[in-house]
Write a protein that holds these residues in place. Structure first.
Motif, short mmCIF file in Angstrom:
data_model
loop_
_atom_site.label_atom_id
_atom_site.label_comp_id
_atom_site.label_asym_id
_atom_site.label_seq_id
_atom_site.Cartn_x
_atom_site.Cartn_y
_atom_site.Cartn_z
N ASP A 224 6.56 15.19 62.66
CA ASP A 224 5.74 14.99 63.85
C ASP A 224 5.28 13.54 63.84
OD1 ASP A 224 4.09 15.07 65.99
OD2 ASP A 224 2.84 16.72 65.29
N SER B 89 13.51 21.40 62.92
CA SER B 89 12.13 20.96 62.75
C SER B 89 12.16 19.54 62.21
CB SER B 89 11.40 21.88 61.77
OG SER B 89 10.14 21.34 61.43
N ARG C 140 3.56 19.70 57.97
CA ARG C 140 3.11 19.57 59.36
C ARG C 140 4.18 18.95 60.26
NH1 ARG C 140 -3.18 18.00 58.25
NH2 ARG C 140 -3.71 19.99 57.32
N TYR C 141 5.40 19.40 60.06
CA TYR C 141 6.50 18.99 60.94
C TYR C 141 6.34 19.73 62.27
CZ TYR C 141 9.41 16.43 57.55
OH TYR C 141 9.91 15.50 56.67
N GLN C 142 7.12 19.29 63.26
CA GLN C 142 7.12 20.00 64.54
C GLN C 142 7.67 21.41 64.31
OE1 GLN C 142 9.61 17.42 66.86
NE2 GLN C 142 8.06 15.82 67.00
N PRO C 143 7.24 22.39 65.11
CA PRO C 143 7.76 23.75 64.95
C PRO C 143 9.28 23.78 65.16
CG PRO C 143 5.89 23.70 66.47
CD PRO C 143 6.26 22.28 66.20
N PHE C 144 9.94 24.76 64.58
CA PHE C 144 11.38 24.91 64.77
C PHE C 144 11.68 25.24 66.23
CE2 PHE C 144 11.42 25.28 60.18
CZ PHE C 144 12.65 24.72 59.83
N THR C 145 12.56 24.45 66.84
CA THR C 145 13.00 24.71 68.21
C THR C 145 14.51 24.54 68.26
OG1 THR C 145 12.57 22.38 68.72
CG2 THR C 145 10.89 23.96 69.41
N SER D 85 10.96 27.00 56.32
CA SER D 85 9.80 27.23 57.22
C SER D 85 8.51 26.84 56.52
CB SER D 85 9.72 28.70 57.66
OG SER D 85 10.80 29.03 58.50
N SER E 137 8.29 22.96 56.04
CA SER E 137 8.05 22.35 57.35
C SER E 137 6.58 22.52 57.76
CB SER E 137 8.96 23.01 58.40
OG SER E 137 8.52 22.70 59.70
N ALA E 138 6.02 23.71 57.51
CA ALA E 138 4.62 23.97 57.88
C ALA E 138 3.66 23.16 57.02
CB ALA E 138 4.32 25.46 57.74
#
Length: 215
Positions: free
Chosen positions: A59, A56, A43-48, A36, A39-40
């Motif tokens: 982006d 993730s 600046r990756y896409q949020p976990f979905t 997490s 990823s943050a």
């Protein structure tokens, strides 16, 4: 082996832990805390939901400015930087996480191979007994030393070659099973969270080594 055009191996980086808010940021779910955080920071896409867990990805959007149209969103062809990584978090209980990792890997690898690339699988997990925040890299088939999540992965992945990155969570004074269980399932305190953030840079360095074929 990689093709000449392939500079690095795309990585599926899977973290193990227990699912849901009750287990978030417990010591046993340190792998999730690490993925997490990285990823943050990247600046990756949020976990979905995706790949039978939570995903993730980079982006791949940027903003370009044109005189007439103002800002418009553009999609890039690849990740915004050199790391071709996809982060995946297990949503199964730790002790049975192997089946989910295997499903995620199969789906991910199929897409990457279609593009003519060879992917690699990395599992990020907590390491009891190791000093807090210490990062180790091993072959996936190395001894799981009582880590049931790793045992589950080894049983599910069979002969596949994969890598694992352990992040130390220390250990309680006593080795009594009840004491150990309470220890690994408690929420991290501020100092422990900071140690995980610091460890993340060593995890990134290890991922780059695996991606570049240096391990």
């Amino acid at each position: 082996a990689r093709t000449a055009a392939q500079k690095a191996y795309p990585l599926l980086v899977c973290s193990l832990g227990n699912p849901g808010p009750n287990y978030a940021h417990t010591l046993h779910s340190a792998g999730h805390t690490i993925t997490s955080h990285i990823s943050a920071v990247k600046r990756y896409q949020p976990f979905t939901k995706g790949l039978s867990g939570l995903v993730s990805r980079p982006d791949n959007t940027t903003y370009s400015f044109g005189i007439f149209q103002g800002f418009r969103k553009e999609t890039l062809d690849g990740p915004p930087d050199e790391d071709d990584w996809t982060f995946w978090q297990s949503t199964s209980l730790m002790n049975v996480s192997g089946a989910g990792v295997k499903k995620a890997w199969r789906e991910y690898a199929k897409g990457v191979v279609k593009e003519g690339l060879e992917p690699r699988l990395v599992v990020v997990h907590d390491e009891l007994e190791a000093p807090l925040g210490k990062v180790t890299v091993k072959e996936g088939s190395s001894s799981a030393r009582g880590h049931n999540g790793l045992k589950s992965c080894q049983a599910s992945l069979g002969s596949l070659r994969w890598w694992r990155i352990g992040v130390g969570i220390g250990r309680p004074e006593s080795r009594e099973p009840d004491v150990v269980s309470r220890y690994v399932l408690r929420k991290m305190n501020g100092g422990e969270m900071k140690a995980m953030e610091r460890a993340s840079s060593a995890v990134v360095a290890a991922l780059r080594q695996i991606g570049e074929g240096k391990r």
